[in-house]
Write a protein that holds these residues in place. Structure first.
Motif, PDB file in Angstrom:
ATOM      1  N   ARG A 134       0.851  -1.208   0.000  1.00  0.00           N
ATOM      2  CA  ARG A 134       0.000   0.000   0.000  1.00  0.00           C
ATOM      3  C   ARG A 134       0.877   1.245   0.000  1.00  0.00           C
ATOM      4  NH1 ARG A 134      -3.489  -3.081   3.400  1.00  0.00           N
ATOM      5  NH2 ARG A 134      -2.881  -2.170   5.385  1.00  0.00           N
TER       6      ARG A 134
ATOM      7  N   GLY B 193     -10.030 -16.501   8.085  1.00  0.00           N
ATOM      8  CA  GLY B 193      -9.188 -15.539   7.346  1.00  0.00           C
ATOM      9  C   GLY B 193      -8.309 -14.717   8.259  1.00  0.00           C
ATOM     10  N   ILE B 194      -7.861 -13.595   7.722  1.00  0.00           N
ATOM     11  CA  ILE B 194      -6.863 -12.787   8.416  1.00  0.00           C
ATOM     12  C   ILE B 194      -7.536 -11.775   9.351  1.00  0.00           C
ATOM     13  CG2 ILE B 194      -6.760 -10.975   6.642  1.00  0.00           C
ATOM     14  CD1 ILE B 194      -3.647 -11.315   6.866  1.00  0.00           C
TER      15      ILE B 194
ATOM     16  N   GLU C 209      -6.403 -21.701   4.044  1.00  0.00           N
ATOM     17  CA  GLU C 209      -5.339 -21.076   3.262  1.00  0.00           C
ATOM     18  C   GLU C 209      -4.170 -20.692   4.171  1.00  0.00           C
ATOM     19  OE1 GLU C 209      -6.763 -17.880   0.820  1.00  0.00           O
ATOM     20  OE2 GLU C 209      -5.129 -16.614   1.518  1.00  0.00           O
TER      21      GLU C 209
ATOM     22  N   ASN D 174     -14.436 -14.879   6.486  1.00  0.00           N
ATOM     23  CA  ASN D 174     -13.534 -13.866   5.937  1.00  0.00           C
ATOM     24  C   ASN D 174     -14.094 -12.473   6.166  1.00  0.00           C
ATOM     25  OD1 ASN D 174     -11.350 -15.448   4.471  1.00  0.00           O
ATOM     26  ND2 ASN D 174     -13.221 -16.444   3.790  1.00  0.00           N
ATOM     27  N   ASN D 175     -13.193 -11.519   6.100  1.00  0.00           N
ATOM     28  CA  ASN D 175     -13.520 -10.135   6.412  1.00  0.00           C
ATOM     29  C   ASN D 175     -13.738  -9.349   5.117  1.00  0.00           C
ATOM     30  OD1 ASN D 175     -13.655  -7.749   7.853  1.00  0.00           O
ATOM     31  ND2 ASN D 175     -11.820  -8.197   9.043  1.00  0.00           N
TER      32      ASN D 175
ATOM     33  N   SER E 216     -13.724  -6.491  -0.774  1.00  0.00           N
ATOM     34  CA  SER E 216     -12.811  -6.828   0.329  1.00  0.00           C
ATOM     35  C   SER E 216     -11.399  -6.380   0.026  1.00  0.00           C
ATOM     36  CB  SER E 216     -12.795  -8.339   0.557  1.00  0.00           C
ATOM     37  OG  SER E 216     -14.091  -8.827   0.667  1.00  0.00           O
TER      38      SER E 216
ATOM     39  N   ALA F  21     -10.487   0.423  -1.279  1.00  0.00           N
ATOM     40  CA  ALA F  21     -11.270   1.507  -0.682  1.00  0.00           C
ATOM     41  C   ALA F  21     -11.526   2.446  -1.847  1.00  0.00           C
ATOM     42  CB  ALA F  21     -10.480   2.186   0.422  1.00  0.00           C
TER      43      ALA F  21
ATOM     44  N   ARG G 268      -8.657   2.740  -4.443  1.00  0.00           N
ATOM     45  CA  ARG G 268      -7.359   2.446  -3.808  1.00  0.00           C
ATOM     46  C   ARG G 268      -7.268   0.965  -3.433  1.00  0.00           C
ATOM     47  NH1 ARG G 268      -4.429   3.109   1.549  1.00  0.00           N
ATOM     48  NH2 ARG G 268      -6.420   3.158   2.632  1.00  0.00           N
TER      49      ARG G 268
ATOM     50  N   VAL H 130      -6.248  -1.952  -1.444  1.00  0.00           N
ATOM     51  CA  VAL H 130      -5.719  -2.095  -0.083  1.00  0.00           C
ATOM     52  C   VAL H 130      -5.307  -3.540   0.229  1.00  0.00           C
ATOM     53  CG1 VAL H 130      -6.949  -0.114   0.894  1.00  0.00           C
ATOM     54  CG2 VAL H 130      -7.993  -2.372   1.015  1.00  0.00           C
ATOM     55  N   SER H 131      -5.823  -4.474  -0.549  1.00  0.00           N
ATOM     56  CA  SER H 131      -5.519  -5.870  -0.242  1.00  0.00           C
ATOM     57  C   SER H 131      -5.539  -6.664  -1.544  1.00  0.00           C
ATOM     58  CB  SER H 131      -6.534  -6.383   0.784  1.00  0.00           C
ATOM     59  OG  SER H 131      -6.342  -7.738   1.011  1.00  0.00           O
ATOM     60  N   GLY H 132      -6.305  -7.729  -1.600  1.00  0.00           N
ATOM     61  CA  GLY H 132      -6.407  -8.500  -2.838  1.00  0.00           C
ATOM     62  C   GLY H 132      -7.589  -9.434  -2.718  1.00  0.00           C
TER      63      GLY H 132
ATOM     64  N   GLN I 269     -10.447 -15.351  -0.775  1.00  0.00           N
ATOM     65  CA  GLN I 269     -11.821 -15.172  -0.294  1.00  0.00           C
ATOM     66  C   GLN I 269     -12.866 -15.800  -1.221  1.00  0.00           C
ATOM     67  OE1 GLN I 269     -14.530 -11.318   0.435  1.00  0.00           O
ATOM     68  NE2 GLN I 269     -12.926 -11.617   1.928  1.00  0.00           N
TER      69      GLN I 269
ATOM     70  N   TYR J  44     -17.237   1.946   9.809  1.00  0.00           N
ATOM     71  CA  TYR J  44     -15.794   2.182   9.677  1.00  0.00           C
ATOM     72  C   TYR J  44     -15.537   3.623  10.090  1.00  0.00           C
ATOM     73  CZ  TYR J  44     -11.434   3.349   7.227  1.00  0.00           C
ATOM     74  OH  TYR J  44     -10.168   3.778   6.913  1.00  0.00           O
TER      75      TYR J  44
ATOM     76  N   ARG K 146     -20.517   0.538   6.659  1.00  0.00           N
ATOM     77  CA  ARG K 146     -19.861  -0.336   5.670  1.00  0.00           C
ATOM     78  C   ARG K 146     -20.910  -0.978   4.755  1.00  0.00           C
ATOM     79  NH1 ARG K 146     -14.324  -1.661   6.564  1.00  0.00           N
ATOM     80  NH2 ARG K 146     -13.641  -1.359   8.709  1.00  0.00           N
TER      81      ARG K 146
HETATM   82  C1  ACO Z   1      -4.980 -14.766   4.447  1.00  0.00           C
HETATM   83  C2  ACO Z   1      -6.354 -14.876   4.646  1.00  0.00           C
HETATM   84  O1  ACO Z   1      -6.963 -14.120   5.282  1.00  0.00           O
HETATM   85  S1  ACO Z   1      -7.253 -15.995   3.894  1.00  0.00           S
HETATM   86  C3  ACO Z   1      -8.717 -15.128   3.653  1.00  0.00           C
HETATM   87  C4  ACO Z   1      -9.061 -14.917   2.280  1.00  0.00           C
HETATM   88  N1  ACO Z   1      -8.584 -13.650   1.778  1.00  0.00           N
HETATM   89  C5  ACO Z   1      -9.244 -12.509   1.897  1.00  0.00           C
HETATM   90  O2  ACO Z   1     -10.303 -12.454   2.518  1.00  0.00           O
HETATM   91  C6  ACO Z   1      -8.635 -11.344   1.186  1.00  0.00           C
HETATM   92  C7  ACO Z   1      -9.435 -10.073   1.302  1.00  0.00           C
HETATM   93  N2  ACO Z   1      -9.560  -9.633   2.677  1.00  0.00           N
HETATM   94  C8  ACO Z   1      -8.576  -8.902   3.300  1.00  0.00           C
HETATM   95  O3  ACO Z   1      -7.515  -8.648   2.749  1.00  0.00           O
HETATM   96  C9  ACO Z   1      -8.820  -8.430   4.696  1.00  0.00           C
HETATM   97  O4  ACO Z   1      -9.680  -9.311   5.330  1.00  0.00           O
HETATM   98  C10 ACO Z   1      -9.418  -6.957   4.741  1.00  0.00           C
HETATM   99  C11 ACO Z   1      -8.570  -5.987   3.957  1.00  0.00           C
HETATM  100  C12 ACO Z   1     -10.821  -6.962   4.208  1.00  0.00           C
HETATM  101  C13 ACO Z   1      -9.459  -6.554   6.223  1.00  0.00           C
HETATM  102  O5  ACO Z   1      -8.202  -6.793   6.764  1.00  0.00           O
HETATM  103  P1  ACO Z   1      -7.629  -5.916   7.970  1.00  0.00           P
HETATM  104  O6  ACO Z   1      -6.243  -6.335   8.213  1.00  0.00           O
HETATM  105  O7  ACO Z   1      -8.574  -5.980   9.121  1.00  0.00           O
HETATM  106  O8  ACO Z   1      -7.664  -4.500   7.287  1.00  0.00           O
HETATM  107  P2  ACO Z   1      -7.434  -3.069   7.890  1.00  0.00           P
HETATM  108  O9  ACO Z   1      -8.551  -2.671   8.783  1.00  0.00           O
HETATM  109  O10 ACO Z   1      -6.049  -2.986   8.426  1.00  0.00           O
HETATM  110  O11 ACO Z   1      -7.570  -2.194   6.573  1.00  0.00           O
HETATM  111  C14 ACO Z   1      -6.670  -2.311   5.510  1.00  0.00           C
HETATM  112  C15 ACO Z   1      -6.577  -0.958   4.835  1.00  0.00           C
HETATM  113  O12 ACO Z   1      -7.832  -0.661   4.263  1.00  0.00           O
HETATM  114  C16 ACO Z   1      -8.316   0.591   4.733  1.00  0.00           C
HETATM  115  N3  ACO Z   1      -9.772   0.477   4.869  1.00  0.00           N
HETATM  116  C17 ACO Z   1     -10.458  -0.539   5.422  1.00  0.00           C
HETATM  117  N4  ACO Z   1     -11.781  -0.286   5.346  1.00  0.00           N
HETATM  118  C18 ACO Z   1     -11.924   0.906   4.717  1.00  0.00           C
HETATM  119  C19 ACO Z   1     -13.053   1.701   4.322  1.00  0.00           C
HETATM  120  N5  ACO Z   1     -14.287   1.296   4.557  1.00  0.00           N
HETATM  121  N6  ACO Z   1     -12.807   2.859   3.684  1.00  0.00           N
HETATM  122  C20 ACO Z   1     -11.561   3.272   3.445  1.00  0.00           C
HETATM  123  N7  ACO Z   1     -10.447   2.562   3.789  1.00  0.00           N
HETATM  124  C21 ACO Z   1     -10.633   1.401   4.415  1.00  0.00           C
HETATM  125  C22 ACO Z   1      -7.603   0.782   6.082  1.00  0.00           C
HETATM  126  O13 ACO Z   1      -7.514   2.127   6.419  1.00  0.00           O
HETATM  127  C23 ACO Z   1      -6.242   0.176   5.785  1.00  0.00           C
HETATM  128  O14 ACO Z   1      -5.417   1.040   5.018  1.00  0.00           O
HETATM  129  P3  ACO Z   1      -4.101   1.769   5.627  1.00  0.00           P
HETATM  130  O15 ACO Z   1      -3.318   0.707   6.356  1.00  0.00           O
HETATM  131  O16 ACO Z   1      -3.386   2.293   4.433  1.00  0.00           O
HETATM  132  O17 ACO Z   1      -4.664   2.801   6.535  1.00  0.00           O
END
Ligand code: ACO
Ligand code: BUA
Length: 441
Positions: free
Chosen positions: A90, A220-221, A245, A317-318, A330, A333, A336, A338-340, A344, A367, A377
């Motif tokens: 990021r 998940g994470i 996973e 999963n989140n 997921s 944002a 942007r 933030v993950s991948g 999931q 959030y 959310r």
């Molecule tokens: C490895 C495994 O988990 S197996 C599971 C299968 N894989 C997945 O589910 C992948 C997709 N899911 C994920 O990557 C995660 O579950 C997430 C991203 C949804 C949540 O993970 P978390 O670690 O709790 O995320 P976190 O709260 O730290 O947010 C990540 C970033 O997104 C941003 N963000 C999260 N929600 C929002 C929102 N609603 N609006 C804006 N930004 C947001 C955060 O600010 C943060 O960014 P920053 O670090 O630059 O400030």
């Protein structure tokens, strides 16, 4: 055999500088995944910056800032890609220094074999054993596909990498390795579980209602899965299985509390099957030479058809946001990244195919942004540019701190109503008005 492999080892032993000396401008490189980032070779390549241009470097989830990026802030020498964004990517992405490569995780090995070329693969492994094998440790994932594809293979050994038993494709033999780099003995990156909030506890308590004896878990994470782990540890649940996973610390607790026997599993019976692990030393020590656990490539672990073979799969999963049409984002944002997508989609799809299986998205109803403003959310539509990680056709259960709803078989109106019922009360009236305006109220 012993003498032969040690002779070959001695012939292939190299310093990081020697191992990276063969890298040429235009080369495509793959660097070891998650916490097994090969830092000596990274530093050696960074030192060669002025001799190199157009070097592409891929990784699955950088867990530390590559030196190659630090010495090259404008990207004149190294271009960095990531198959799954975390905090490091990021930050790099914000500086215009890292691109995301979209995938649903179980397809990673196939995508690499078909569409990605690697001149050099550089991976971190355990030291060689007496039969000549280097173990991939806690990052099996797409490594075997990369190894098959790469022209040259460099292993950077670290005695702190646990020897993780397979499964399959968890090791590489010295005969396939081009260079062995020694010199590391750093402790692996520790990833402790985030502290759970009261909201995480409330979401977890709803999800607990979906877990029964004999369930096969994928958590998940983040903080939520760890709370669920603790709640299961304190519950009367028994004979759970693990096909996941990512292995995290809470699985160790569950195992040690006698909750995990794997007796109800159809495949990998009695084993905790996984493709990578991230946690603390407790987890890494547990994994070392432990036949209870089986490490597999991700094309096996995350294949929805494989996931579905075990009964009562519960995948939790989140997510970042969900709209009233029940599309789940997921990984971004807005625009942007933030993950991948990660695994999931694989696990939610696979869990539904499992007899008695449940795919669950656990999400806090609100959030709070960096200015302290609270946002729902659950929104009428996803914000512009948001990436749909889970299409509405695949979503099954959604849980917030206000309850859990099941969406399969429900109409668009029923889905919107169900989602509004678990939204934060402060937003429900407005959501209901918007749903009506969109023809789903
Ligand atoms: C490895 C495994 O988990 S197996 C599971 C299968 N894989 C997945 O589910 C992948 C997709 N899911 C994920 O990557 C995660 O579950 C997430 C991203 C949804 C949540 O993970 P978390 O670690 O709790 O995320 P976190 O709260 O730290 O947010 C990540 C970033 O997104 C941003 N963000 C999260 N929600 C929002 C929102 N609603 N609006 C804006 N930004 C947001 C955060 O600010 C943060 O960014 P920053 O670090 O630059 O400030
Ligand atoms: C690379 C996959 C990680 C995840 O699924 O979150």
């Amino acid at each position: 055999m012993g003498d032969r492999v040690y002779r070959e080892y001695d012939e292939k032993k190299a310093s990081a500088a020697e191992a990276m000396a063969g890298v040429e401008s235009g080369n495509r490189l793959f660097f070891g995944e998650f916490t097994l980032f090969p830092k000596l070779c990274d530093a050696a390549l960074a030192d060669r910056k002025d001799q190199l241009t157009d070097i592409g470097v891929d990784c699955v989830c950088y867990t530390q800032m590559p030196k190659m990026a630090e010495v090259d802030p404008d990207g004149e020498h190294f271009s960095i890609n990531d198959w799954h964004f975390g905090g490091v990517s990021r930050k790099l992405h914000k500086a215009g220094r890292c691109n995301y490569i979209p995938l649903t995780y179980h397809q990673g090995p196939r995508i690499i074999r078909k569409y990605r070329e690697y001149d050099v693969a550089v991976i971190t492994t355990s030291p060689m054993d007496e039969r000549g094998y280097f173990n991939y440790g806690i990052s099996n994932s797409v490594t075997s596909a990369v190894i098959d594809k790469a022209e040259r293979i460099v292993v950077e050994v670290n005695p702190n990498v646990p020897y993780c038993l397979g499964g399959n494709q968890e090791s590489i033999h010295i005969s396939r390795v081009d260079a062995v780099v020694e010199g590391r003995s750093d402790t692996l990156i520790q990833v402790p579980a985030a502290n759970p909030s009261n909201i995480d506890q409330a979401i977890a308590s709803h999800i607990m209602e979906a877990i029964e004896d004999g369930a096969c878990l994928q958590l998940g994470i983040g903080a939520l899965p760890n709370v669920i782990g603790s709640m299961i540890a304190e519950s009367d649940l028994k004979n759970l299985g693990v096909h996941t996973e990512m292995l995290v610390d809470s699985y160790v607790d569950l195992y040690e509390r006698g909750k995990v026997t794997g007796i109800n599993k159809t495949i990998d019976k009695y084993k905790m099957a996984y493709t990578f692990a991230m946690g603390t030393q407790k987890l890494y020590d547990f994994l070392h030479n432990n036949p209870t656990c089986a490490s597999y490539p991700v094309h096996y672990i995350n294949d929805p058809k494989i996931i579905a073979l075990n009964p009562k799969v519960v995948a939790v999963n989140n997510a970042v946001a969900i709209d009233l049409f029940s599309q789940v984002c997921s990984e971004s944002a807005g625009t942007r990244q933030v993950s991948g997508t990660g695994g999931q989609l694989d696990f939610i799809f696979g869990a539904f195919g499992s007899k008695g299986g449940k795919g669950i998205i656990g999400i806090s109803s609100t959030y709070t942004d960096s200015k302290g403003e609270v946002h729902s959310r659950i929104n009428p539509t996803l914000s512009p540019g948001s990436i749909v990680t889970l299409p509405r056709s695949l979503v099954q259960y959604v849980a917030t701190e206000y309850g859990m709803v099941q969406l399969k078989g429900k109409s668009t109106v029923e889905r919107a109503q169900a989602l509004i019922s678990i939204a934060h009360p402060d937003f429900r009236d407005e959501l209901a008005n918007q749903a009506a305006a969109m023809g789903i109220g």
